[in-house]
Design an enzyme around this catalytic site. Sequence first.
Site, PDB file in Angstrom:
ATOM      1  N   HIS A   1      -7.984  -0.518   5.740  1.00  0.00           N
ATOM      2  CA  HIS A   1      -6.952  -0.043   6.549  1.00  0.00           C
ATOM      3  C   HIS A   1      -6.540   1.481   5.500  1.00  0.00           C
ATOM      4  O   HIS A   1      -6.754   2.724   5.764  1.00  0.00           O
ATOM      5  CB  HIS A   1      -5.260  -0.282   6.768  1.00  0.00           C
ATOM      6  CG  HIS A   1      -4.182   0.323   7.275  1.00  0.00           C
ATOM      7  ND1 HIS A   1      -4.187   0.756   8.621  1.00  0.00           N
ATOM      8  CD2 HIS A   1      -3.023   0.684   6.703  1.00  0.00           C
ATOM      9  CE1 HIS A   1      -3.158   1.990   8.659  1.00  0.00           C
ATOM     10  NE2 HIS A   1      -2.307   1.157   7.087  1.00  0.00           N
TER      11      HIS A   1
ATOM     12  N   ASP B   1       5.679   4.895   4.815  1.00  0.00           N
ATOM     13  CA  ASP B   1       6.423   3.476   5.487  1.00  0.00           C
ATOM     14  C   ASP B   1       6.261   2.328   4.756  1.00  0.00           C
ATOM     15  O   ASP B   1       7.389   1.730   5.727  1.00  0.00           O
ATOM     16  CB  ASP B   1       5.919   3.774   7.509  1.00  0.00           C
ATOM     17  CG  ASP B   1       4.436   3.059   7.541  1.00  0.00           C
ATOM     18  OD1 ASP B   1       3.929   3.678   6.928  1.00  0.00           O
ATOM     19  OD2 ASP B   1       4.317   2.599   9.186  1.00  0.00           O
ATOM     20  N   HIS B   2       5.929   2.186   4.333  1.00  0.00           N
ATOM     21  CA  HIS B   2       6.221   0.787   3.509  1.00  0.00           C
ATOM     22  C   HIS B   2       6.922   1.378   2.415  1.00  0.00           C
ATOM     23  O   HIS B   2       7.109   0.721   1.314  1.00  0.00           O
ATOM     24  CB  HIS B   2       4.970   0.774   3.619  1.00  0.00           C
ATOM     25  CG  HIS B   2       4.475  -0.350   4.628  1.00  0.00           C
ATOM     26  ND1 HIS B   2       3.926  -1.460   4.936  1.00  0.00           N
ATOM     27  CD2 HIS B   2       3.273   0.668   5.307  1.00  0.00           C
ATOM     28  CE1 HIS B   2       3.517  -1.628   6.049  1.00  0.00           C
ATOM     29  NE2 HIS B   2       3.433  -0.083   6.731  1.00  0.00           N
TER      30      HIS B   2
ATOM     31  N   HIS C   1       0.729  -1.216  -0.281  1.00  0.00           N
ATOM     32  CA  HIS C   1      -0.326   0.143  -0.133  1.00  0.00           C
ATOM     33  C   HIS C   1       0.791   1.410  -0.001  1.00  0.00           C
ATOM     34  O   HIS C   1       2.099   1.277   0.092  1.00  0.00           O
ATOM     35  CB  HIS C   1      -1.241   0.384   1.441  1.00  0.00           C
ATOM     36  CG  HIS C   1      -1.037  -0.180   2.984  1.00  0.00           C
ATOM     37  ND1 HIS C   1       0.490  -0.925   3.037  1.00  0.00           N
ATOM     38  CD2 HIS C   1      -0.692   0.769   3.449  1.00  0.00           C
ATOM     39  CE1 HIS C   1       0.761  -0.166   4.518  1.00  0.00           C
ATOM     40  NE2 HIS C   1      -0.114   0.188   4.291  1.00  0.00           N
TER      41      HIS C   1
ATOM     42  N   HIS D   1       1.040   4.511   1.806  1.00  0.00           N
ATOM     43  CA  HIS D   1       1.763   4.772   3.475  1.00  0.00           C
ATOM     44  C   HIS D   1       3.246   5.126   3.534  1.00  0.00           C
ATOM     45  O   HIS D   1       4.727   4.356   2.365  1.00  0.00           O
ATOM     46  CB  HIS D   1       1.578   3.378   4.598  1.00  0.00           C
ATOM     47  CG  HIS D   1       0.097   5.204   5.077  1.00  0.00           C
ATOM     48  ND1 HIS D   1      -0.720   4.082   5.711  1.00  0.00           N
ATOM     49  CD2 HIS D   1      -0.813   5.338   3.885  1.00  0.00           C
ATOM     50  CE1 HIS D   1      -2.232   4.589   5.834  1.00  0.00           C
ATOM     51  NE2 HIS D   1      -2.479   5.769   5.087  1.00  0.00           N
TER      52      HIS D   1
ATOM     53  N   ASP E   1      -0.919  -4.333   6.438  1.00  0.00           N
ATOM     54  CA  ASP E   1      -1.680  -3.441   7.656  1.00  0.00           C
ATOM     55  C   ASP E   1      -2.662  -3.841   7.596  1.00  0.00           C
ATOM     56  O   ASP E   1      -3.211  -3.341   7.986  1.00  0.00           O
ATOM     57  CB  ASP E   1      -1.304  -2.030   7.834  1.00  0.00           C
ATOM     58  CG  ASP E   1       0.581  -1.512   7.773  1.00  0.00           C
ATOM     59  OD1 ASP E   1       1.356  -2.304   8.642  1.00  0.00           O
ATOM     60  OD2 ASP E   1       0.570  -0.225   7.656  1.00  0.00           O
TER      61      ASP E   1
ATOM     62  N   HIS F   1       4.161  -4.484  11.107  1.00  0.00           N
ATOM     63  CA  HIS F   1       4.846  -3.865  11.974  1.00  0.00           C
ATOM     64  C   HIS F   1       4.887  -4.613  13.832  1.00  0.00           C
ATOM     65  O   HIS F   1       4.570  -5.596  14.040  1.00  0.00           O
ATOM     66  CB  HIS F   1       3.603  -2.620  12.575  1.00  0.00           C
ATOM     67  CG  HIS F   1       3.552  -1.796  11.380  1.00  0.00           C
ATOM     68  ND1 HIS F   1       4.650  -0.309  11.273  1.00  0.00           N
ATOM     69  CD2 HIS F   1       2.668  -1.261  10.387  1.00  0.00           C
ATOM     70  CE1 HIS F   1       4.268   0.543  10.408  1.00  0.00           C
ATOM     71  NE2 HIS F   1       3.271  -0.791  10.377  1.00  0.00           N
TER      72      HIS F   1
END
Length: 255
Positions: A114, A60-61, A56, A58, A133, A171
């Site tokens: 999410h 932080d990915h 996805h 985001h 996530d 995570h």
Amino acid sequence: MPLEIVTVPCLSDNYAFLAHDPDSGDTALVDVPEAGPILSALSDRGWRLTQVLLTHHHADHVQGLEEVLARHDARVVGAAADRHRLPALDTAVAEGDTVKIGAETGHVIDVSGHTVGHIAFHFPDSKAVFTADSLMALGCGRLFEGTAPQMWESLSKLAALPDDTVVYSGHEYTKANGAFAMTIEPDNPDLISRVRDIAEKRAANQPTVPSTLALERSTNPFLRAIVPSVQAGVGLSGADPAEVFAEIRSRKDRF
């Protein structure tokens, strides 16, 4: 041979994963929270990165992707539905499509909730699913974009995979998730045992990811909205599981 899968801790609480096919030498990277640890893991093993699988959009990915691609000529795969906000893709995929790592085939699953357009990658021969996530260890991602019924449908797809499927999620949230899960099922012996194991692992600075689907089904409250005792515990006996899930998710948001 099954894929060799390496968990790579990134940032403060993210995970990336390397999936390596020993026969062909192909290596896929699932998500790119930061470049440094991933490049080190590849270098330490002498692996060549051939593709990147993005779950996805985001930051932080995906935020380490440019630096990784500067060192490795790898193809980038991500969701067609998320293409407008992902880094540039070489291949856009949707549910029902497949990806290959060496000779092994992985199946794309839409797990929106999410985010809308979130995907997971299931490699049945290696008994592995990369969920980022969506389904997480003892939890699930917060509903930033999707709805509770949408996320329940996504989790139900993942819950239908075989018990021995290993769940590689994005995570290190498991300790906090366990504390919340205990408020839903304080008398669940499997959960009590798991929370104890998590405490020991974290005290030793060991990861709690991956887990197994069997373990998630027996302890993760977000997969247990169909269980009568869980429904009763949140005051929704006999309710639609999506409604029960929504109540559990709402309680977690306030926890």
